[in-house]
Scaffold this motif. Structure first.
Motif, PDB file in Angstrom:
ATOM      1  N   ARG A 215       0.839  -1.199   0.000  1.00 29.00           N
ATOM      2  CA  ARG A 215       0.000   0.000   0.000  1.00 29.00           C
ATOM      3  C   ARG A 215       0.875   1.251   0.000  1.00 29.00           C
ATOM      4  O   ARG A 215       1.911   1.304   0.653  1.00 29.00           O
ATOM      5  N   ALA A 216       0.468   2.260  -0.762  1.00 23.52           N
ATOM      6  CA  ALA A 216       1.235   3.507  -0.852  1.00 23.52           C
ATOM      7  C   ALA A 216       0.293   4.698  -0.726  1.00 23.52           C
ATOM      8  O   ALA A 216      -0.902   4.597  -0.990  1.00 23.52           O
ATOM      9  N   MET A 217       0.851   5.836  -0.325  1.00 23.23           N
ATOM     10  CA  MET A 217       0.057   7.051  -0.215  1.00 23.23           C
ATOM     11  C   MET A 217      -0.038   7.763  -1.563  1.00 23.23           C
ATOM     12  O   MET A 217       0.883   7.694  -2.380  1.00 23.23           O
ATOM     13  N   VAL A 218      -1.156   8.432  -1.770  1.00 27.90           N
ATOM     14  CA  VAL A 218      -1.416   9.227  -2.973  1.00 27.90           C
ATOM     15  C   VAL A 218      -1.741  10.646  -2.524  1.00 27.90           C
ATOM     16  O   VAL A 218      -2.347  10.856  -1.475  1.00 27.90           O
ATOM     17  N   GLY A 219      -1.321  11.626  -3.333  1.00 30.43           N
ATOM     18  CA  GLY A 219      -1.594  13.003  -2.944  1.00 30.43           C
ATOM     19  C   GLY A 219      -1.713  13.954  -4.114  1.00 30.43           C
ATOM     20  O   GLY A 219      -1.661  13.551  -5.276  1.00 30.43           O
ATOM     21  N   LEU A 220      -1.884  15.223  -3.778  1.00 29.79           N
ATOM     22  CA  LEU A 220      -1.869  16.304  -4.755  1.00 29.79           C
ATOM     23  C   LEU A 220      -0.453  16.857  -4.837  1.00 29.79           C
ATOM     24  O   LEU A 220       0.237  16.962  -3.823  1.00 29.79           O
ATOM     25  N   TYR A 221      -0.023  17.209  -6.032  1.00 29.56           N
ATOM     26  CA  TYR A 221       1.219  17.971  -6.185  1.00 29.56           C
ATOM     27  C   TYR A 221       0.854  19.434  -6.407  1.00 29.56           C
ATOM     28  O   TYR A 221       0.051  19.757  -7.280  1.00 29.56           O
ATOM     29  N   VAL A 222       1.447  20.311  -5.607  1.00 32.36           N
ATOM     30  CA  VAL A 222       1.215  21.746  -5.708  1.00 32.36           C
ATOM     31  C   VAL A 222       2.505  22.403  -6.180  1.00 32.36           C
ATOM     32  O   VAL A 222       3.568  22.210  -5.582  1.00 32.36           O
ATOM     33  N   SER A 223       2.420  23.161  -7.254  1.00 30.49           N
ATOM     34  CA  SER A 223       3.605  23.776  -7.858  1.00 30.49           C
ATOM     35  C   SER A 223       4.358  24.655  -6.860  1.00 30.49           C
ATOM     36  O   SER A 223       3.757  25.327  -6.013  1.00 30.49           O
ATOM     37  N   HIS A 224       5.694  24.641  -6.989  1.00 31.80           N
ATOM     38  CA  HIS A 224       6.519  25.532  -6.164  1.00 31.80           C
ATOM     39  C   HIS A 224       6.240  27.004  -6.460  1.00 31.80           C
ATOM     40  O   HIS A 224       6.649  27.880  -5.683  1.00 31.80           O
ATOM     41  N   LYS A 225       5.563  27.289  -7.563  1.00 30.39           N
ATOM     42  CA  LYS A 225       5.221  28.668  -7.913  1.00 30.39           C
ATOM     43  C   LYS A 225       4.002  29.187  -7.129  1.00 30.39           C
ATOM     44  O   LYS A 225       3.710  30.379  -7.153  1.00 30.39           O
ATOM     45  N   VAL A 226       3.287  28.285  -6.473  1.00 34.01           N
ATOM     46  CA  VAL A 226       2.097  28.668  -5.706  1.00 34.01           C
ATOM     47  C   VAL A 226       2.536  29.335  -4.406  1.00 34.01           C
ATOM     48  O   VAL A 226       3.474  28.870  -3.751  1.00 34.01           O
ATOM     49  N   PRO A 227       1.884  30.438  -3.992  1.00 33.88           N
ATOM     50  CA  PRO A 227       2.264  31.122  -2.742  1.00 33.88           C
ATOM     51  C   PRO A 227       2.199  30.188  -1.535  1.00 33.88           C
ATOM     52  O   PRO A 227       1.334  29.298  -1.463  1.00 33.88           O
ATOM     53  N   ALA A 228       3.099  30.422  -0.576  1.00 30.16           N
ATOM     54  CA  ALA A 228       3.157  29.571   0.617  1.00 30.16           C
ATOM     55  C   ALA A 228       1.839  29.586   1.381  1.00 30.16           C
ATOM     56  O   ALA A 228       1.417  28.562   1.952  1.00 30.16           O
ATOM     57  N   ALA A 229       1.163  30.727   1.392  1.00 27.98           N
ATOM     58  CA  ALA A 229      -0.112  30.818   2.108  1.00 27.98           C
ATOM     59  C   ALA A 229      -1.156  29.905   1.482  1.00 27.98           C
ATOM     60  O   ALA A 229      -1.956  29.273   2.191  1.00 27.98           O
ATOM     61  N   ALA A 230      -1.163  29.811   0.153  1.00 25.72           N
ATOM     62  CA  ALA A 230      -2.113  28.934  -0.534  1.00 25.72           C
ATOM     63  C   ALA A 230      -1.784  27.472  -0.253  1.00 25.72           C
ATOM     64  O   ALA A 230      -2.678  26.655   0.017  1.00 25.72           O
ATOM     65  N   LEU A 231      -0.501  27.119  -0.322  1.00 27.05           N
ATOM     66  CA  LEU A 231      -0.079  25.754  -0.015  1.00 27.05           C
ATOM     67  C   LEU A 231      -0.556  25.349   1.374  1.00 27.05           C
ATOM     68  O   LEU A 231      -1.054  24.229   1.574  1.00 27.05           O
ATOM     69  N   GLN A 232      -0.410  26.253   2.344  1.00 30.14           N
ATOM     70  CA  GLN A 232      -0.837  25.944   3.706  1.00 30.14           C
ATOM     71  C   GLN A 232      -2.342  25.742   3.784  1.00 30.14           C
ATOM     72  O   GLN A 232      -2.829  24.855   4.483  1.00 30.14           O
ATOM     73  N   ARG A 233      -3.090  26.540   3.051  1.00 23.51           N
ATOM     74  CA  ARG A 233      -4.549  26.375   3.050  1.00 23.51           C
ATOM     75  C   ARG A 233      -4.944  25.023   2.456  1.00 23.51           C
ATOM     76  O   ARG A 233      -5.846  24.355   2.965  1.00 23.51           O
ATOM     77  N   TYR A 234      -4.294  24.642   1.372  1.00 21.66           N
ATOM     78  CA  TYR A 234      -4.580  23.339   0.778  1.00 21.66           C
ATOM     79  C   TYR A 234      -4.266  22.218   1.782  1.00 21.66           C
ATOM     80  O   TYR A 234      -5.057  21.274   1.941  1.00 21.66           O
ATOM     81  N   ALA A 235      -3.109  22.310   2.423  1.00 25.40           N
ATOM     82  CA  ALA A 235      -2.697  21.282   3.377  1.00 25.40           C
ATOM     83  C   ALA A 235      -3.660  21.202   4.562  1.00 25.40           C
ATOM     84  O   ALA A 235      -4.035  20.112   4.997  1.00 25.40           O
ATOM     85  N   ASP A 236      -4.062  22.356   5.077  1.00 29.38           N
ATOM     86  CA  ASP A 236      -4.993  22.371   6.208  1.00 29.38           C
ATOM     87  C   ASP A 236      -6.335  21.775   5.816  1.00 29.38           C
ATOM     88  O   ASP A 236      -6.963  21.047   6.601  1.00 29.38           O
TER      89      ASP A 236
END
Length: 279
Positions: A215-236
């Motif tokens: 079994r393996a984990m699957v996820g979303l890839y978020v571009s490094h060009k996306v603002p850190a605040a947006a990345l945090q919102r997605y993760a939360d």
């Protein structure tokens, strides 16, 4: 309260609301998400894109307040666009070093690749290595899928033996199995269960777990060009989707209770630990 004061306060509230909305968009600008043919994870139903991954993206949009535009793409083209920064996010992805160079991986669920064979070829293989050595069956798999190194070793062996062919998508795979031009594939339940239903092959195929594919984990890839605040919102947002049981319920909707329970049999702690901590 005088009418004039009421008007002033209302105008102030509108100004504040507009400023807050502008700040939210600056922190989390609209993002284009690429998805492709991945069975119950993402599939075309007439002109609509449906699947568990699409439902997850809808939840992420609602819980994060960030606008997401989902775009359907061939699997082989999706990552070329992501690597070229033309997509801000990809859906349903295994983690790889190459993808890590272009984006941050946010896991949210599990997958488990299985050896799927026509019943007449479905021996009691405990591993892909046994299948390679003890069978003459031919597999078709799709381009653009990343496999564990120990799996890829066996797939390479099959290709050298002339028993493996790469094609563009899983619909082609199952058409060829149906036509007798292939004997099976290597795919997770999210993919092969939908394909079996669509092609009316549920009683003709068997799925086997193999040692090389835990079994393996699957996820979303978020571009490094996306603002850190947006990345945090997605993760939360993903953290809450996993923690409150929504993710398992989505899988039960598409795969059934038994299959979903097998995927989530020992909880979701490793997913939650792999996500960025909440702020």
């Amino acid at each position: 309260m005088s009418p004039r004061l009421t008007t002033v306060l209302f105008a102030s509230w509108l100004t504040l609301a507009a400023a807050q909305a502008a700040q939210r968009e600056a922190d989390c600008p609209p993002a284009v998400v690429g998805v492709s043919d991945l069975g119950y994870s993402s599939y075309l139903d007439g002109g609509a894109i449906r699947g568990s991954n699409i439902d997850v993206l809808d939840e992420v949009q609602k819980r994060s307040g960030c606008k997401l535009e989902v775009r359907w793409l061939p699997r082989s083209r999706l990552y070329a666009l992501f690597f070229n920064h033309e997509l801000q996010m990809t859906g349903a992805a295994l983690r790889t070093p190459e993808r890590d160079r272009y984006g941050t991986w946010l896991p949210y669920t599990y997958t488990h690749f299985e050896l799927v064979l026509l019943n007449q070829h479905a021996g009691k293989f405990r591993s892909l290595a046994e299948f390679v050595e003890r069978s003459n069956a031919r597999l078709n798999i799709t381009r653009g899928i990343s496999y564990a190194p120990q799996v890829q070793v066996q797939l390479d062996r099959l290709q050298q033996l002339g028993r493996l062919e790469y094609v563009n998508d899983y619909s082609v795979v199952f058409r060829k199995i149906q036509a007798g031009r292939a004997d099976g594939t290597f795919a997770p339940p999210t993919i092969h269960m939908l394909m079996q239903r669509q092609f009316g092959m549920g009683d003709k195929l068997s799925a086997l777990t193999v040692a090389e594919s835990p079994r393996a984990m699957v996820g979303l890839y978020v571009s490094h060009k996306v603002p850190a605040a947006a990345l945090q919102r997605y993760a939360d947002a993903l953290r809450t989707i996993v923690a409150d049981g929504t993710m398992q319920k989505l899988y039960e909707r598409y795969l059934g209770v038994d299959t979903a329970r097998r995927l989530f049999h020992d909880g979701t702690r490793d997913i939650l630990d792999a996500l960025p901590p909440p702020r």
